[in-house]
Design an enzyme around this catalytic site. Structure first.
Site, PDB file in Angstrom:
ATOM      1  N   ARG A 237       0.864  -1.184   0.000  1.00 59.83           N
ATOM      2  CA  ARG A 237       0.000   0.000   0.000  1.00 59.83           C
ATOM      3  C   ARG A 237       0.897   1.228   0.000  1.00 59.83           C
ATOM      4  NH1 ARG A 237      -3.378  -2.914  -1.578  1.00 59.83           N
ATOM      5  NH2 ARG A 237      -5.378  -3.439  -0.628  1.00 59.83           N
ATOM      6  N   GLU A 266      -4.242   7.458  -4.810  1.00 60.18           N
ATOM      7  CA  GLU A 266      -4.549   6.796  -6.087  1.00 60.18           C
ATOM      8  C   GLU A 266      -5.894   7.282  -6.588  1.00 60.18           C
ATOM      9  OE1 GLU A 266      -4.223   2.550  -5.523  1.00 60.18           O
ATOM     10  OE2 GLU A 266      -2.241   2.728  -4.636  1.00 60.18           O
ATOM     11  N   HIS A 284      -1.566   0.226  -9.880  1.00 62.21           N
ATOM     12  CA  HIS A 284      -2.160  -0.733  -8.930  1.00 62.21           C
ATOM     13  C   HIS A 284      -2.767  -1.946  -9.661  1.00 62.21           C
ATOM     14  CE1 HIS A 284      -4.031  -1.086  -4.663  1.00 62.21           C
ATOM     15  NE2 HIS A 284      -3.797  -2.285  -5.186  1.00 62.21           N
TER      16      HIS A 284
END
Ligand code: 8YV
Length: 322
Positions: A237, A266, A284
């Protein structure tokens, strides 16, 4: 009457079709305006929510009076306010295991890509810079036989370590909340304190969960401990890393390169990272293959179905009333 399911992110079309044939389905659509407002409204009479990638808690679920489950299409669950869900007796389920190997593949791709400057050299070649034999500026770092430091030896961390050990003859170091004797023995992996690992590893790969202990675990002090030829990879993360400190370390060549799949904020928009040649920035996509995203959606569907049949879902995150 049909039970109501709210789909709060894109989901595999076959699973969406299954949901639609069994439940009254409402799909949250960012094109229709504020997503949190839609969730707030649609969750009022919803029995289940399914999806990933949205922060869910009191701010958008406070009116959900009959919600039984949030079925997350993810293994990580840092987006959800567990205290609120426990209080409201709403189950939270996730999708572990089915994404382990796919995510480990991507971590390895980032290690190799960053070590050998794959993304940068691809752009460099296409831009017409290849005028004579490649020189030191285009050289990379060896991977085979090097030392791989894994921070967080869970399922994904162990799968990355296996790739390094069996495929690339790497020495494995790991740091974890507790020692993992069995995995470590099989891979001849050595348990280290974090600082020790950072000083010794040629590759540092982060696979920890995001929690109070891991928040901003990597900052200026940690990057300063790493070797100048080291490669840093984060598939966990973004909040585990102080991004500004990483930018400094990359810019000042305190470390050789980084491969990133996750970010403090994000989707990643304009950032100092984009100005650097020695970082790979992926959007991601650790678990993002067709097969694995299908398996994740299917497992999330199974979890949801069990809960709506008043049975215990396969993978429950909140321990208090499961
Ligand atoms: C995806 C992930 O980003 O499973 C996780 O925790 O981070 C990734 O697999 C996410 O689940 C999107 O579906």
């Amino acid at each position: 009457m049909n039970q109501k399911v709210v789909v709060f992110s894109q989901i595999h079309e076959k699973i969406l079709a299954k949901l639609k044939s069994n439940y009254h389905v409402v799909v949250i659509d960012p094109k229709l305006g504020d997503v949190n407002a839609q969730i707030l409204k649609e969750s009022e009479d919803a029995d289940a929510l399914i999806g990933a990638g949205r922060v869910l808690g009191a701010h958008n679920l406070k009116n959900a009076k009959q919600l039984k489950i949030i079925s997350s299409v993810s293994v990580g669950y840092d987006n959800y306010d567990l205290d609120f869900l426990n209080q409201q007796k709403i189950w939270l389920s996730n999708t572990p295991h089915v994404l382990t190997e796919t995510t480990a593949d991507l971590a390895f791709a980032l290690m190799m890509g960053a070590a050998r400057q794959i993304a940068h050299l691809d752009q460099w070649t296409k831009a017409g810079h290849w005028k004579r034999t490649a020189g030191p500026a285009q050289f990379g770092q060896d991977i085979f036989g090097k030392t791989l430091g894994i921070v967080g030896l869970g399922h994904i961390g162990a799968a990355i370590a296996r790739r390094g050990f069996y495929g690339f003859n790497m020495d494995i170091l790991y740091h974890n909340r507790r020692e993992k004797i069995e995995v470590a023995e099989a891979l001849n992996a050595e348990y280290c304190e974090l600082n020790d690992l950072l000083q010794r590893a040629d590759f540092v790969v982060v696979t920890v969960d995001l929690n109070a202990d891991s928040k901003a675990l990597f900052g200026a002090k940690e990057f300063a401990l790493m070797q100048p030829h080291a490669v840093f990879v984060n598939i966990a993360r973004g909040a585990v890393v102080d991004e500004a400190a990483l930018v400094d370390a990359l810019r000042n060549k305190q470390i050789f390169a980084a491969g990133l799949d996750v970010y403090e904020k994000e989707p990643l928009q304009s950032t100092a990272l984009f100005e650097l040649d020695n970082v790979i920035t992926l959007p991601h996509v650790g678990s993002a293959t067709l097969e694995t995203r299908y398996k994740m959606a299917n497992l999330a569907y199974q979890n949801l179905k069990l809960a709506l049949n008043k049975q215990k879902p396969r993978y429950i995150v909140n321990p208090t009333f499961s």
